[in-house]
Write a protein that holds these residues in place. Structure first.
Motif, PDB file in Angstrom:
ATOM      1  N   SER A 117     -23.454   0.738 -10.313  1.00  0.00           N
ATOM      2  CA  SER A 117     -24.610   1.532 -10.738  1.00  0.00           C
ATOM      3  C   SER A 117     -25.099   1.073 -12.103  1.00  0.00           C
ATOM      4  O   SER A 117     -24.475   0.246 -12.778  1.00  0.00           O
ATOM      5  N   GLU A 118     -26.243   1.647 -12.491  1.00  0.00           N
ATOM      6  CA  GLU A 118     -26.751   1.520 -13.854  1.00  0.00           C
ATOM      7  C   GLU A 118     -26.740   2.920 -14.463  1.00  0.00           C
ATOM      8  O   GLU A 118     -26.880   3.909 -13.746  1.00  0.00           O
ATOM      9  N   GLY A 119     -26.615   2.989 -15.790  1.00  0.00           N
ATOM     10  CA  GLY A 119     -26.561   4.319 -16.365  1.00  0.00           C
ATOM     11  C   GLY A 119     -26.866   4.351 -17.836  1.00  0.00           C
ATOM     12  O   GLY A 119     -27.075   3.320 -18.484  1.00  0.00           O
ATOM     13  N   VAL A 120     -26.876   5.580 -18.369  1.00  0.00           N
ATOM     14  CA  VAL A 120     -27.059   5.796 -19.796  1.00  0.00           C
ATOM     15  C   VAL A 120     -26.315   7.065 -20.178  1.00  0.00           C
ATOM     16  O   VAL A 120     -26.321   8.060 -19.441  1.00  0.00           O
ATOM     17  N   TYR A 121     -25.632   7.018 -21.322  1.00  0.00           N
ATOM     18  CA  TYR A 121     -24.948   8.186 -21.853  1.00  0.00           C
ATOM     19  C   TYR A 121     -25.875   8.942 -22.789  1.00  0.00           C
ATOM     20  O   TYR A 121     -26.611   8.340 -23.576  1.00  0.00           O
ATOM     21  N   LEU A 122     -25.819  10.252 -22.740  1.00  0.00           N
ATOM     22  CA  LEU A 122     -26.596  11.105 -23.631  1.00  0.00           C
ATOM     23  C   LEU A 122     -25.658  11.799 -24.606  1.00  0.00           C
ATOM     24  O   LEU A 122     -24.514  12.125 -24.257  1.00  0.00           O
ATOM     25  N   GLN A 123     -26.131  12.033 -25.807  1.00  0.00           N
ATOM     26  CA  GLN A 123     -25.341  12.780 -26.777  1.00  0.00           C
ATOM     27  C   GLN A 123     -25.371  14.264 -26.411  1.00  0.00           C
ATOM     28  O   GLN A 123     -26.391  14.780 -25.954  1.00  0.00           O
ATOM     29  N   ARG A 124     -24.263  14.942 -26.590  1.00  0.00           N
ATOM     30  CA  ARG A 124     -24.218  16.369 -26.296  1.00  0.00           C
ATOM     31  C   ARG A 124     -25.232  17.103 -27.173  1.00  0.00           C
ATOM     32  O   ARG A 124     -25.250  16.931 -28.391  1.00  0.00           O
ATOM     33  N   GLY A 125     -26.111  17.874 -26.529  1.00  0.00           N
ATOM     34  CA  GLY A 125     -27.100  18.650 -27.253  1.00  0.00           C
ATOM     35  C   GLY A 125     -28.166  17.826 -27.934  1.00  0.00           C
ATOM     36  O   GLY A 125     -28.771  18.288 -28.907  1.00  0.00           O
ATOM     37  N   ILE A 147     -26.395   9.860 -17.078  1.00  0.00           N
ATOM     38  CA  ILE A 147     -27.356   9.671 -15.983  1.00  0.00           C
ATOM     39  C   ILE A 147     -27.055   8.337 -15.326  1.00  0.00           C
ATOM     40  O   ILE A 147     -26.882   7.321 -16.009  1.00  0.00           O
ATOM     41  N   LEU A 148     -27.000   8.325 -14.006  1.00  0.00           N
ATOM     42  CA  LEU A 148     -26.686   7.111 -13.262  1.00  0.00           C
ATOM     43  C   LEU A 148     -27.716   6.873 -12.165  1.00  0.00           C
ATOM     44  O   LEU A 148     -28.190   7.819 -11.527  1.00  0.00           O
ATOM     45  N   ARG A 149     -28.034   5.614 -11.951  1.00  0.00           N
ATOM     46  CA  ARG A 149     -28.917   5.212 -10.854  1.00  0.00           C
ATOM     47  C   ARG A 149     -28.169   4.238  -9.954  1.00  0.00           C
ATOM     48  O   ARG A 149     -27.589   3.254 -10.421  1.00  0.00           O
ATOM     49  N   TYR A 150     -28.192   4.527  -8.656  1.00  0.00           N
ATOM     50  CA  TYR A 150     -27.621   3.659  -7.639  1.00  0.00           C
ATOM     51  C   TYR A 150     -28.752   3.122  -6.777  1.00  0.00           C
ATOM     52  O   TYR A 150     -29.418   3.889  -6.079  1.00  0.00           O
ATOM     53  N   GLY A 151     -28.986   1.829  -6.831  1.00  0.00           N
ATOM     54  CA  GLY A 151     -29.999   1.216  -5.998  1.00  0.00           C
ATOM     55  C   GLY A 151     -29.467   0.930  -4.603  1.00  0.00           C
ATOM     56  O   GLY A 151     -28.316   1.264  -4.275  1.00  0.00           O
ATOM     57  N   PRO A 152     -30.276   0.304  -3.744  1.00  0.00           N
ATOM     58  CA  PRO A 152     -29.821  -0.015  -2.381  1.00  0.00           C
ATOM     59  C   PRO A 152     -28.526  -0.823  -2.399  1.00  0.00           C
ATOM     60  O   PRO A 152     -28.413  -1.834  -3.094  1.00  0.00           O
ATOM     61  N   GLY A 153     -27.532  -0.349  -1.662  1.00  0.00           N
ATOM     62  CA  GLY A 153     -26.243  -1.019  -1.582  1.00  0.00           C
ATOM     63  C   GLY A 153     -25.272  -0.662  -2.688  1.00  0.00           C
ATOM     64  O   GLY A 153     -24.080  -0.990  -2.598  1.00  0.00           O
ATOM     65  N   ASN A 160     -32.198  13.332  -7.275  1.00  0.00           N
ATOM     66  CA  ASN A 160     -33.149  13.031  -6.201  1.00  0.00           C
ATOM     67  C   ASN A 160     -32.393  13.050  -4.878  1.00  0.00           C
ATOM     68  O   ASN A 160     -31.162  13.174  -4.849  1.00  0.00           O
ATOM     69  N   THR A 161     -33.123  12.919  -3.792  1.00  0.00           N
ATOM     70  CA  THR A 161     -32.522  12.838  -2.460  1.00  0.00           C
ATOM     71  C   THR A 161     -32.740  11.434  -1.923  1.00  0.00           C
ATOM     72  O   THR A 161     -33.892  11.048  -1.644  1.00  0.00           O
ATOM     73  N   PRO A 162     -31.704  10.614  -1.793  1.00  0.00           N
ATOM     74  CA  PRO A 162     -31.880   9.265  -1.263  1.00  0.00           C
ATOM     75  C   PRO A 162     -32.435   9.300   0.162  1.00  0.00           C
ATOM     76  O   PRO A 162     -32.230  10.264   0.906  1.00  0.00           O
ATOM     77  N   GLU A 163     -33.106   8.238   0.538  1.00  0.00           N
ATOM     78  CA  GLU A 163     -33.601   8.156   1.914  1.00  0.00           C
ATOM     79  C   GLU A 163     -32.449   8.187   2.907  1.00  0.00           C
ATOM     80  O   GLU A 163     -32.521   8.861   3.942  1.00  0.00           O
ATOM     81  N   ARG A 164     -31.362   7.459   2.571  1.00  0.00           N
ATOM     82  CA  ARG A 164     -30.195   7.449   3.453  1.00  0.00           C
ATOM     83  C   ARG A 164     -28.983   6.983   2.665  1.00  0.00           C
ATOM     84  O   ARG A 164     -29.067   6.059   1.866  1.00  0.00           O
ATOM     85  N   GLY A 165     -27.863   7.649   2.895  1.00  0.00           N
ATOM     86  CA  GLY A 165     -26.621   7.272   2.215  1.00  0.00           C
ATOM     87  C   GLY A 165     -26.478   7.950   0.865  1.00  0.00           C
ATOM     88  O   GLY A 165     -27.212   8.865   0.505  1.00  0.00           O
ATOM     89  N   LEU A 187      -9.328  12.376  -5.217  1.00  0.00           N
ATOM     90  CA  LEU A 187      -9.856  11.028  -5.025  1.00  0.00           C
ATOM     91  C   LEU A 187     -11.267  11.169  -4.460  1.00  0.00           C
ATOM     92  O   LEU A 187     -11.494  11.877  -3.482  1.00  0.00           O
ATOM     93  N   HIS A 188     -12.236  10.504  -5.075  1.00  0.00           N
ATOM     94  CA  HIS A 188     -13.628  10.659  -4.652  1.00  0.00           C
ATOM     95  C   HIS A 188     -14.407   9.387  -4.962  1.00  0.00           C
ATOM     96  O   HIS A 188     -13.949   8.532  -5.744  1.00  0.00           O
ATOM     97  N   GLY A 189     -15.550   9.261  -4.357  1.00  0.00           N
ATOM     98  CA  GLY A 189     -16.385   8.092  -4.607  1.00  0.00           C
ATOM     99  C   GLY A 189     -17.830   8.380  -4.266  1.00  0.00           C
ATOM    100  O   GLY A 189     -18.155   9.391  -3.642  1.00  0.00           O
ATOM    101  N   GLY A 190     -18.687   7.479  -4.706  1.00  0.00           N
ATOM    102  CA  GLY A 190     -20.097   7.520  -4.339  1.00  0.00           C
ATOM    103  C   GLY A 190     -20.332   6.518  -3.237  1.00  0.00           C
ATOM    104  O   GLY A 190     -20.250   5.300  -3.471  1.00  0.00           O
ATOM    105  N   ALA A 191     -20.586   6.985  -2.030  1.00  0.00           N
ATOM    106  CA  ALA A 191     -20.767   6.089  -0.890  1.00  0.00           C
ATOM    107  C   ALA A 191     -22.016   5.223  -1.086  1.00  0.00           C
ATOM    108  O   ALA A 191     -22.939   5.607  -1.810  1.00  0.00           O
ATOM    109  N   PRO A 192     -22.067   4.059  -0.456  1.00  0.00           N
ATOM    110  CA  PRO A 192     -23.207   3.166  -0.652  1.00  0.00           C
ATOM    111  C   PRO A 192     -24.540   3.817  -0.288  1.00  0.00           C
ATOM    112  O   PRO A 192     -24.617   4.608   0.661  1.00  0.00           O
ATOM    113  N   VAL A 193     -25.549   3.476  -1.060  1.00  0.00           N
ATOM    114  CA  VAL A 193     -26.917   3.899  -0.761  1.00  0.00           C
ATOM    115  C   VAL A 193     -27.468   2.923   0.274  1.00  0.00           C
ATOM    116  O   VAL A 193     -27.531   1.723   0.031  1.00  0.00           O
TER     117      VAL A 193
END
Length: 287
Positions: free
Chosen positions: A146-154, A182-188, A224-229, A263-269
């Motif tokens: 994924s891609e992401g960015v950390y935000l400062q608390r408050g 905040i994280l963004r997961y693109g296709p795959g 958001n709601t991904p199209e699939r996955g 144990l958990h994960g983010g399944a592929p988009v």
């Protein structure tokens, strides 16, 4: 009717049976049924069984050299309200699992808040890092694409409002939370199954544990709601949570051990993209 102290009389055999039912994914009513038949009030029975199971697991951990439990956020009781009224928003309870401790919330964030977080992050995204528990360094990981960015608390009014809402929902101090991510997961893109706690036996954990203690819970909010996955999956219990805009999945882990089954994960988009907002809760004040 049983009084509140009588849960101490629950037999070891009954508690072990209840734990097996929970591990198998049984509905809580299966474990509570025998107690209610004996005259217990349902709420008292749920609290008593929960206390007895925690006591049993604590003793089991001590006897076998395993980590003992820490206090964790507990936002919902068994078979309780389907809607939590907060000062600025009503949040729905869509799913409530005992082991692992997983709660799925509906409408935690508004559409406007989801859009605002995405726009805040979009120009600042970079490849996500993970903590190397052997070195203590943040570095790219092939299992997290994924891609992401950390935000400062408050850091701004939006963060303050959502962090306050989370603190009220989970009954956990704002200062015991890490900054939002905040994280963004693109296709795959995906995040392969992992645990969020820090293994205290690994040398790279010492520095982050000194900044607020152990992680004890996670909250993943869908922007958001991904199209699939893109579901959040819990492989140990064959459970998945669909990524739906505004909803969130909470899970807690009272000790840094796989026995929590978190144990958990983010399944592929598979189509479109997935945006999430993540909050990790610590046992102490995070700095």
């Amino acid at each position: 009717m049983q009084n509140e102290s009588e849960h101490r009389r629950l037999s070891v055999e009954f508690v072990e049976w209840a734990l097996l039912q929970a591990q198998a994914g049984a509905n809580p009513e299966v474990m509570l049924g025998p107690l209610i038949e004996q005259g217990w009030e349902e709420g008292a029975a749920a609290d008593a069984l929960d206390d007895a199971m925690r006591d049993y697991l604590q003793r089991h951990a001590q006897d076998h050299g395993l980590p003992t439990s820490l206090p964790v956020p507990s936002p919902v009781r068994n078979n309780d309200t389907g809607e939590i009224v907060l000062p600025d928003r009503n949040v729905r309870v869509l799913c409530n699992m005992l082991l692992p401790r997983v709660v799925v919330f509906g409408s935690l964030l508004s559409d406007e808040e989801c859009a605002a977080f995405i726009e805040l992050a979009r120009p600042r995204l970079r490849r996500s890092d993970t903590l190397n528990l052997d070195t203590g360094a943040d570095e790219p990981n092939d299992g997290r694409t994924s891609e992401g960015v950390y935000l400062q608390r408050g850091q701004d009014a939006l963060c303050q409002r959502v962090e306050g809402r989370i603190a009220a929902l989970l009954d956990w101090p704002v200062e015991n939370g890490e900054g939002l991510q905040i994280l963004r997961y693109g296709p795959g893109a995906e995040y392969k199954p992992h645990h969020d706690y820090f293994d205290p036996a690994r040398p790279g954990s010492a520095k982050t544990l000194a900044r607020g203690g152990q992680r004890v819970a996670s909250l993943v909010m869908y922007l958001n709601t991904p199209e699939r996955g893109g579901a959040t999956v819990f492989p140990d219990v064959h459970f998945e949570v669909s990524a739906i805009r505004g909803n969130a999945v909470f899970f807690s882990y009272d000790r840094p051990h796989p026995m929590t089954k978190t144990l958990h994960g983010g399944a592929p988009v598979h189509a479109g993209e997935k945006w999430i907002l993540t909050k990790w809760l610590r046992s102490g004040e995070h700095h």
